[in-house]
Enzyme design. Structure first.
Site, PDB file in Angstrom:
ATOM      1  N   TYR A 146      42.268 -66.179 -10.085  1.00  0.00           N
ATOM      2  CA  TYR A 146      43.505 -66.318  -9.304  1.00  0.00           C
ATOM      3  C   TYR A 146      44.672 -65.717 -10.055  1.00  0.00           C
ATOM      4  CZ  TYR A 146      43.499 -68.409  -4.764  1.00  0.00           C
ATOM      5  OH  TYR A 146      43.394 -68.567  -3.425  1.00  0.00           O
ATOM      6  N   GLU A 195      48.182 -65.328  -8.521  1.00  0.00           N
ATOM      7  CA  GLU A 195      49.379 -65.314  -7.671  1.00  0.00           C
ATOM      8  C   GLU A 195      50.598 -64.886  -8.480  1.00  0.00           C
ATOM      9  OE1 GLU A 195      49.982 -68.984  -5.565  1.00  0.00           O
ATOM     10  OE2 GLU A 195      48.335 -68.576  -4.181  1.00  0.00           O
ATOM     11  N   ASP A 202      52.892 -44.740   7.841  1.00  0.00           N
ATOM     12  CA  ASP A 202      51.571 -45.334   7.604  1.00  0.00           C
ATOM     13  C   ASP A 202      50.569 -44.188   7.460  1.00  0.00           C
ATOM     14  OD1 ASP A 202      49.098 -46.495   7.776  1.00  0.00           O
ATOM     15  OD2 ASP A 202      49.555 -47.742   9.523  1.00  0.00           O
ATOM     16  N   THR A 237      45.918 -47.770   3.816  1.00  0.00           N
ATOM     17  CA  THR A 237      44.686 -48.411   3.391  1.00  0.00           C
ATOM     18  C   THR A 237      44.191 -47.635   2.186  1.00  0.00           C
ATOM     19  OG1 THR A 237      43.457 -46.975   4.905  1.00  0.00           O
ATOM     20  CG2 THR A 237      43.968 -49.171   5.698  1.00  0.00           C
ATOM     21  N   LYS A 260      39.846 -45.255   3.246  1.00  0.00           N
ATOM     22  CA  LYS A 260      39.507 -44.195   4.196  1.00  0.00           C
ATOM     23  C   LYS A 260      39.355 -42.880   3.422  1.00  0.00           C
ATOM     24  CE  LYS A 260      41.441 -46.978   7.880  1.00  0.00           C
ATOM     25  NZ  LYS A 260      42.519 -47.188   8.873  1.00  0.00           N
ATOM     26  N   ARG A 306      37.949 -51.442   0.006  1.00  0.00           N
ATOM     27  CA  ARG A 306      38.723 -51.883   1.170  1.00  0.00           C
ATOM     28  C   ARG A 306      39.977 -52.596   0.676  1.00  0.00           C
ATOM     29  NH1 ARG A 306      35.535 -51.062   5.552  1.00  0.00           N
ATOM     30  NH2 ARG A 306      37.287 -51.572   6.877  1.00  0.00           N
TER      31      ARG A 306
HETATM   32  C1  PLP Z   1      43.010 -48.292   9.543  1.00  0.00           C
HETATM   33  C2  PLP Z   1      44.462 -48.327   9.779  1.00  0.00           C
HETATM   34  C3  PLP Z   1      45.250 -49.440   9.443  1.00  0.00           C
HETATM   35  C4  PLP Z   1      44.751 -50.780   9.027  1.00  0.00           C
HETATM   36  O1  PLP Z   1      43.644 -50.994   8.487  1.00  0.00           O
HETATM   37  P1  PLP Z   1      42.855 -52.332   8.181  1.00  0.00           P
HETATM   38  O2  PLP Z   1      42.550 -52.149   6.753  1.00  0.00           O
HETATM   39  O3  PLP Z   1      41.684 -52.231   9.083  1.00  0.00           O
HETATM   40  O4  PLP Z   1      43.710 -53.488   8.450  1.00  0.00           O
HETATM   41  C5  PLP Z   1      46.611 -49.352   9.583  1.00  0.00           C
HETATM   42  N1  PLP Z   1      47.188 -48.232  10.028  1.00  0.00           N
HETATM   43  C6  PLP Z   1      46.474 -47.158  10.389  1.00  0.00           C
HETATM   44  C7  PLP Z   1      47.195 -45.955  10.884  1.00  0.00           C
HETATM   45  C8  PLP Z   1      45.092 -47.173  10.303  1.00  0.00           C
HETATM   46  O5  PLP Z   1      44.397 -46.111  10.692  1.00  0.00           O
END
Ligand code: PLP
Length: 418
Positions: free
Chosen positions: A52, A54, A198, A224, A227, A233
């Site tokens: 932990y 925090e 994003d 994220t 990807k 993740r």
């Molecule tokens: C995949 C994605 C997210 C969020 O992803 P999670 O990890 O599944 O919550 C946010 N914004 C965009 C543009 C995405 O493609």
């Protein structure tokens, strides 16, 4: 690595083995998916899951942080270096909480936010109505130009003038074209909005310098980590120094409790990999592969939204074939080619059987596939599409797919050992 699971829980072990086989023997083309290195995988399964932590480095609420502070600082420093960012928060559990934490750091619930509509390629958390971001905030959604399938910056500017959002969101989950973040910044500035970008899907392309970086043009950038960036993740927020205090407070204690230190350690490893010189080659090959695949698919008469791709993904509009996405996605899955059905701009079919198919090249590029293999994949997609009811043909494609997969085993690592 899995021997303890095998001894202690054969049921879960067996399921994990089956998934490993599935991932090895199929052409995985869901554009948000990838294969991580063994080093990243092992870090996610390390003793850090027991800890932990925090708070933030140097200011924790639990003792025993001699190591965790070093790990989190390392991940933050590597993130800042990779993206030339002033400040970073590496604690968001994933992309969605990173977005919500960002909005709540900058504006009050009930304020207006403006993002790309989900059926046009936006993410749920860009203010779509089933997401809390569409409920906690007054959400205005912009759309793609239906004729070109592209972002229409003049229209976005008009909508922003009309609704005066507090936050303008750039970024997408299904947009196959380059995004001009400088134009978003101009629009945001002209109406006094924060520009939140994003880059979840394209973070790896940005790191590899094959897509414009949003960092110089956005107040806050969320992403994220799993990807195109090819990490564990998780989520991450990069921002100008002036916002980091508010962002940190919003992530913890605002949104989350303890950070997932095992994930953060794996993120540090992945960022190290992305900082190595060959990551740019990987990013460039992702795009080269997507472009070749797009060309071949168009030669077979498939209609691609926007007429092609600039990045890692392709959005196919099946209306000219008199088809919807789901039956084709399911038939392709039987042939071991895995993608997802997706809405296309102007789609009148519902979200459970929309008119499009979304596919991407990050995972197959990680396996070492190149342009030549894209031509095979396009041919299989076309064959399956022409033979949706013919299981013999689909099975034959599936066998060929598995033969190709056997020639491209999953690499253990992407960089030279230190
Ligand atoms: C995949 C994605 C997210 C969020 O992803 P999670 O990890 O599944 O919550 C946010 N914004 C965009 C543009 C995405 O493609």
């Amino acid at each position: 690595m899995l021997s303890a699971i095998e001894q202690m829980d054969s049921v879960v072990f067996d399921l994990i083995q089956q998934e490993q086989t599935r991932q090895a023997n199929s052409i995985r083309m869901i554009p948000s998916e990838n294969y991580v290195s063994k080093a990243v995988m092992q870090a996610t399964g390390s003793c850090l899951t027991n800890k932990y932590a925090e708070g933030y480095p140097g200011k924790r609420y639990y003792e025993g942080q001699q190591i965790t502070d070093q790990i989190e600082n390392l991940a933050r420093d590597r993130a800042k270096k990779l993206f030339s960012a002033e400040a970073a928060n590496v604690q968001p559990h994933s992309g969605s909480p990173a977005n919500l934490a960002t909005y709540l750091a900058l504006i009050e619930p009930g304020s207006t936010i403006m993002g790309l509509a989900l059926p046009h390629g936006g993410h749920l958390t860009h203010g779509w109505k089933v997401s809390y971001t569409g409920q906690f905030f007054n959400s205005v959604q912009y759309e793609l130009n239906p004729a070109t399938g592209r972002l229409d910056y003049d229209k976005i500017a008009d909508l922003a003038k009309q609704h005066k959002p507090k936050i303008l969101i750039s970024g997408s989950s299904a947009y196959p074209r380059a995004i001009d973040f400088s134009k978003f910044d101009e629009i945001a500035k002209s109406v006094g909005a924060y520009h939140v970008s994003d880059m979840a899907h394209i973070a790896g392309l940005v790191a590899g310098k094959v897509h414009m970086s949003p960092i110089p043009y956005a107040d806050v950038v969320t992403t994220t980590t799993h990807k195109t960036l090819r990490g564990p993740r998780g989520g991450m927020i990069l921002c100008k120094e002036e916002y980091i205090k508010a962002i940190n407070k919003s992530v913890f204690p605002g949104m989350q409790g303890g950070p997932h230190m095992h994930t953060i350690s794996a993120l540090a490893v992945a960022l190290g990999e992305a900082l190595s010189p060959n990551f740019a080659d990987y990013a460039a090959q992702i795009v080269a592969n997507a472009k070749r695949l797009a060309e071949k698919l168009m030669e077979y008469g498939f209609d691609l939204v926007s007429g092609g791709t600039d990045n890692h993904l392709i959005l196919m509009d099946l209306r000219n074939k008199g088809l919807t996405g789901k039956p084709l996605a399911k038939a392709l899955d039987r042939a071991h080619i895995v993608m997802n059905y997706n809405s296309v701009p102007g789609d009148t079919a519902g979200p459970f059987n929309p008119s499009g198919l979304r596919m991407g090249t990050p995972a197959i590029t990680t396996r070492g596939m190149k342009e030549e293999q894209m031509e095979l994949i396009a041919r299989w997609i076309n064959t399956v599409c022409d033979n949706l009811e013919n299981e013999d043909v689909i099975n034959k494609c599936g066998k060929e797919v598995q033969e190709l997969c056997a020639q491209f085993p999953l690499p253990d690592s992407f960089v030279q050992p230190q």
